[in-house]
Design a protein around this motif. Structure first.
Motif, PDB file in Angstrom:
ATOM      1  N   LYS B  84     -16.658  71.156 142.038  1.00 32.96           N
ATOM      2  CA  LYS B  84     -17.977  70.606 141.749  1.00 32.96           C
ATOM      3  C   LYS B  84     -18.998  71.363 142.591  1.00 32.96           C
ATOM      4  O   LYS B  84     -18.820  71.509 143.796  1.00 32.96           O
ATOM      5  N   ARG B  85     -19.992  71.890 141.937  1.00 28.27           N
ATOM      6  CA  ARG B  85     -21.040  72.596 142.670  1.00 28.27           C
ATOM      7  C   ARG B  85     -22.294  71.752 142.625  1.00 28.27           C
ATOM      8  O   ARG B  85     -22.747  71.338 141.563  1.00 28.27           O
ATOM      9  N   LYS B  86     -22.850  71.499 143.795  1.00 23.12           N
ATOM     10  CA  LYS B  86     -24.078  70.706 143.847  1.00 23.12           C
ATOM     11  C   LYS B  86     -25.272  71.644 143.820  1.00 23.12           C
ATOM     12  O   LYS B  86     -25.336  72.613 144.575  1.00 23.12           O
ATOM     13  N   VAL B  87     -26.182  71.363 142.930  1.00 21.11           N
ATOM     14  CA  VAL B  87     -27.370  72.207 142.784  1.00 21.11           C
ATOM     15  C   VAL B  87     -28.580  71.369 143.149  1.00 21.11           C
ATOM     16  O   VAL B  87     -28.816  70.319 142.566  1.00 21.11           O
ATOM     17  N   LYS B  88     -29.313  71.838 144.138  1.00 22.17           N
ATOM     18  CA  LYS B  88     -30.516  71.119 144.552  1.00 22.17           C
ATOM     19  C   LYS B  88     -31.733  71.773 143.934  1.00 22.17           C
ATOM     20  O   LYS B  88     -31.922  72.975 144.020  1.00 22.17           O
ATOM     21  N   GLN B  89     -32.533  70.965 143.262  1.00 23.20           N
ATOM     22  CA  GLN B  89     -33.781  71.481 142.721  1.00 23.20           C
ATOM     23  C   GLN B  89     -34.892  70.584 143.221  1.00 23.20           C
ATOM     24  O   GLN B  89     -35.166  69.541 142.631  1.00 23.20           O
ATOM     25  N   GLY B  90     -35.458  70.996 144.330  1.00 23.93           N
ATOM     26  CA  GLY B  90     -36.475  70.167 144.950  1.00 23.93           C
ATOM     27  C   GLY B  90     -35.871  68.864 145.422  1.00 23.93           C
ATOM     28  O   GLY B  90     -34.961  68.857 146.242  1.00 23.93           O
ATOM     29  N   GLU B  91     -36.352  67.761 144.880  1.00 21.48           N
ATOM     30  CA  GLU B  91     -35.858  66.445 145.272  1.00 21.48           C
ATOM     31  C   GLU B  91     -34.561  66.112 144.541  1.00 21.48           C
ATOM     32  O   GLU B  91     -33.728  65.378 145.040  1.00 21.48           O
ATOM     33  N   GLN B  92     -34.428  66.647 143.341  1.00 19.96           N
ATOM     34  CA  GLN B  92     -33.284  66.278 142.521  1.00 19.96           C
ATOM     35  C   GLN B  92     -32.029  67.007 142.938  1.00 19.96           C
ATOM     36  O   GLN B  92     -32.090  68.119 143.462  1.00 19.96           O
ATOM     37  N   GLU B  93     -30.909  66.353 142.716  1.00 25.40           N
ATOM     38  CA  GLU B  93     -29.646  67.019 142.962  1.00 25.40           C
ATOM     39  C   GLU B  93     -28.755  66.843 141.740  1.00 25.40           C
ATOM     40  O   GLU B  93     -28.516  65.738 141.284  1.00 25.40           O
ATOM     41  N   GLN B  94     -28.315  67.968 141.221  1.00 25.47           N
ATOM     42  CA  GLN B  94     -27.416  67.926 140.076  1.00 25.47           C
ATOM     43  C   GLN B  94     -26.059  68.431 140.527  1.00 25.47           C
ATOM     44  O   GLN B  94     -25.961  69.125 141.529  1.00 25.47           O
ATOM     45  N   SER B  95     -25.053  68.121 139.761  1.00 21.36           N
ATOM     46  CA  SER B  95     -23.772  68.735 140.074  1.00 21.36           C
ATOM     47  C   SER B  95     -23.140  69.278 138.795  1.00 21.36           C
ATOM     48  O   SER B  95     -23.266  68.700 137.724  1.00 21.36           O
ATOM     49  N   VAL B  96     -22.532  70.431 138.952  1.00 21.63           N
ATOM     50  CA  VAL B  96     -21.878  71.101 137.833  1.00 21.63           C
ATOM     51  C   VAL B  96     -20.380  71.054 138.099  1.00 21.63           C
ATOM     52  O   VAL B  96     -19.951  71.327 139.215  1.00 21.63           O
ATOM     53  N   GLN B  97     -19.610  70.695 137.096  1.00 20.58           N
ATOM     54  CA  GLN B  97     -18.167  70.608 137.310  1.00 20.58           C
ATOM     55  C   GLN B  97     -17.441  71.702 136.554  1.00 20.58           C
ATOM     56  O   GLN B  97     -17.810  72.058 135.442  1.00 20.58           O
ATOM     57  N   PHE B  98     -16.437  72.221 137.212  1.00 21.47           N
ATOM     58  CA  PHE B  98     -15.598  73.267 136.619  1.00 21.47           C
ATOM     59  C   PHE B  98     -14.158  72.804 136.701  1.00 21.47           C
ATOM     60  O   PHE B  98     -13.788  72.095 137.623  1.00 21.47           O
ATOM     61  N   SER B  99     -13.372  73.263 135.772  1.00 21.47           N
ATOM     62  CA  SER B  99     -11.950  72.954 135.850  1.00 21.47           C
ATOM     63  C   SER B  99     -11.175  74.020 135.095  1.00 21.47           C
ATOM     64  O   SER B  99     -11.639  74.551 134.097  1.00 21.47           O
ATOM     65  N   ARG B 100     -10.022  74.327 135.615  1.00 19.01           N
ATOM     66  CA  ARG B 100      -9.197  75.313 134.933  1.00 19.01           C
ATOM     67  C   ARG B 100      -7.730  75.031 135.208  1.00 19.01           C
ATOM     68  O   ARG B 100      -7.361  74.728 136.339  1.00 19.01           O
ATOM     69  N   SER B 101      -6.937  75.121 134.183  1.00 22.94           N
ATOM     70  CA  SER B 101      -5.501  74.896 134.329  1.00 22.94           C
ATOM     71  C   SER B 101      -4.749  76.179 134.062  1.00 22.94           C
ATOM     72  O   SER B 101      -5.091  76.928 133.156  1.00 22.94           O
ATOM     73  N   LEU B 102      -3.738  76.416 134.867  1.00 25.95           N
ATOM     74  CA  LEU B 102      -2.929  77.621 134.720  1.00 25.95           C
ATOM     75  C   LEU B 102      -1.468  77.220 134.691  1.00 25.95           C
ATOM     76  O   LEU B 102      -1.053  76.341 135.433  1.00 25.95           O
ATOM     77  N   THR B 103      -0.723  77.869 133.852  1.00 24.14           N
ATOM     78  CA  THR B 103       0.716  77.630 133.855  1.00 24.14           C
ATOM     79  C   THR B 103       1.369  78.613 134.811  1.00 24.14           C
ATOM     80  O   THR B 103       1.297  79.820 134.615  1.00 24.14           O
ATOM     81  N   ILE B 104       1.955  78.087 135.859  1.00 21.54           N
ATOM     82  CA  ILE B 104       2.704  78.900 136.812  1.00 21.54           C
ATOM     83  C   ILE B 104       4.176  78.606 136.514  1.00 21.54           C
ATOM     84  O   ILE B 104       4.493  77.694 135.754  1.00 21.54           O
ATOM     85  N   ASP B 105       5.066  79.337 137.117  1.00 23.77           N
ATOM     86  CA  ASP B 105       6.483  79.029 136.900  1.00 23.77           C
ATOM     87  C   ASP B 105       6.838  77.667 137.504  1.00 23.77           C
ATOM     88  O   ASP B 105       6.138  77.182 138.385  1.00 23.77           O
ATOM     89  N   ASP B 106       7.930  77.100 137.041  1.00 23.48           N
ATOM     90  CA  ASP B 106       8.301  75.776 137.535  1.00 23.48           C
ATOM     91  C   ASP B 106       9.170  75.841 138.789  1.00 23.48           C
ATOM     92  O   ASP B 106       9.711  74.843 139.229  1.00 23.48           O
TER      93      ASP B 106
END
Lengths: 128, 140
Positions: B84-106
């Protein structure tokens, strides 16, 4: 072209095998207030020592070098992250106070604060 | 349980083509044009390495993400990195979410997985289970 001239031009361009020629243009955001412009440049993998910022009149140049995480023992299975250096050149259309420019890096984000020069700030003129 | 179709980099027949294409267009003069497609979207770039047959090393680019906003989950062979990246724009604060899944060996020793975040680069080390490491067998 004579042979002597050919030899001369060859010596003028030294072999720089280690120098990478490809550069990445990083993503950046600019925010401004009356007092200053703030430039945020996203440079993941760049430590504090890897950043070079130069201001030449109305050009802000940023060069940033990554610290590579991989070593010789790591064999790549899947690669997406480029290894090229970052380079960004921004034209400033407002005179900035180049002596008061500050920069910091946190979590791979370079934040540069460029204070607007006194002469360029909006001024209120009172009528006598 | 996650179902991952495109991230399976060992089984995807198009992965190699994609990689070649990416390398062809993104390495030199077009580098600047194509950099934004990863960094501005909902995803982020990831490298996977095999560390001397002892561990997998997953490297992810997460600029501007604080340590406490990174979540790492390992379920069977699937590693999910969310941030989650928090982005501050003046007084406001937004957050952007990222997600990624990878298949690794078991063959991962799930108890010994470690992660560190430095200069916007997240490195997750996933040690291989002892029983699955390649072993040299001496002829008696």
């Amino acid at each position: 072209m004579s042979e002597a001239q050919v030899a001369e031009t060859k010596t003028e361009t030294p072999a720089r095998a280690d120098k990478r020629t490809a550069y990445l243009r990083p993503r950046y955001e600019v925010a401004n207030t009356k007092e200053a412009y703030t430039v945020q440049v996203f440079v993941p993998g760049v430590p504090k020592e890897g950043v070079r910022i130069t201001v030449d009149q109305d050009t802000l140049a940023i060069e940033a070098t990554r610290r590579l995480t991989a070593n010789d023992r790591w064999r790549a299975r899947h690669r997406e992250i480029p290894t090229a250096d970052y380079r960004l050149r921004l034209d400033l259309n407002v005179p900035v106070d180049s002596h008061k420019i500050t920069a910091k890096t946190t979590d791979g984000v370079l934040t540069i604060t460029l204070p607007v020069a006194e002469a360029a700030k909006p001024r209120q003129i009172s009528v006598n | 349980m996650h179902l991952i179709k495109y991230d399976n980099f060992w089984n995807d027949p198009f992965a190699e083509m994609d990689r070649l294409f990416d390398r062809a267009v993104s390495n030199n003069r077009f580098a600047g044009l194509f950099d934004n497609q990863f960094t501005s979207g909902r995803s982020f770039r990831v490298d996977v390495y095999d560390d001397n047959n002892e561990a997998y090393q997953v490297v992810a680019e997460l600029p501007g993400v604080a340590k406490e906003d990174v979540g790492i989950q390992l379920e069977n062979a699937v590693l999910t990195i969310s941030a989650k990246r928090k982005v501050k724009q003046g007084e406001q604060e937004q957050s952007v979410q990222f997600s990624r899944s990878l298949t690794i060996d078991d063959d991962i020793n799930a108890d010994k997985v470690t992660a560190k975040l430095e200069d916007g680069i997240l490195t997750v080390s996933l040690p291989k289970a002892e029983a699955r490491k390649p072993q040299a067998i001496t002829v008696s």
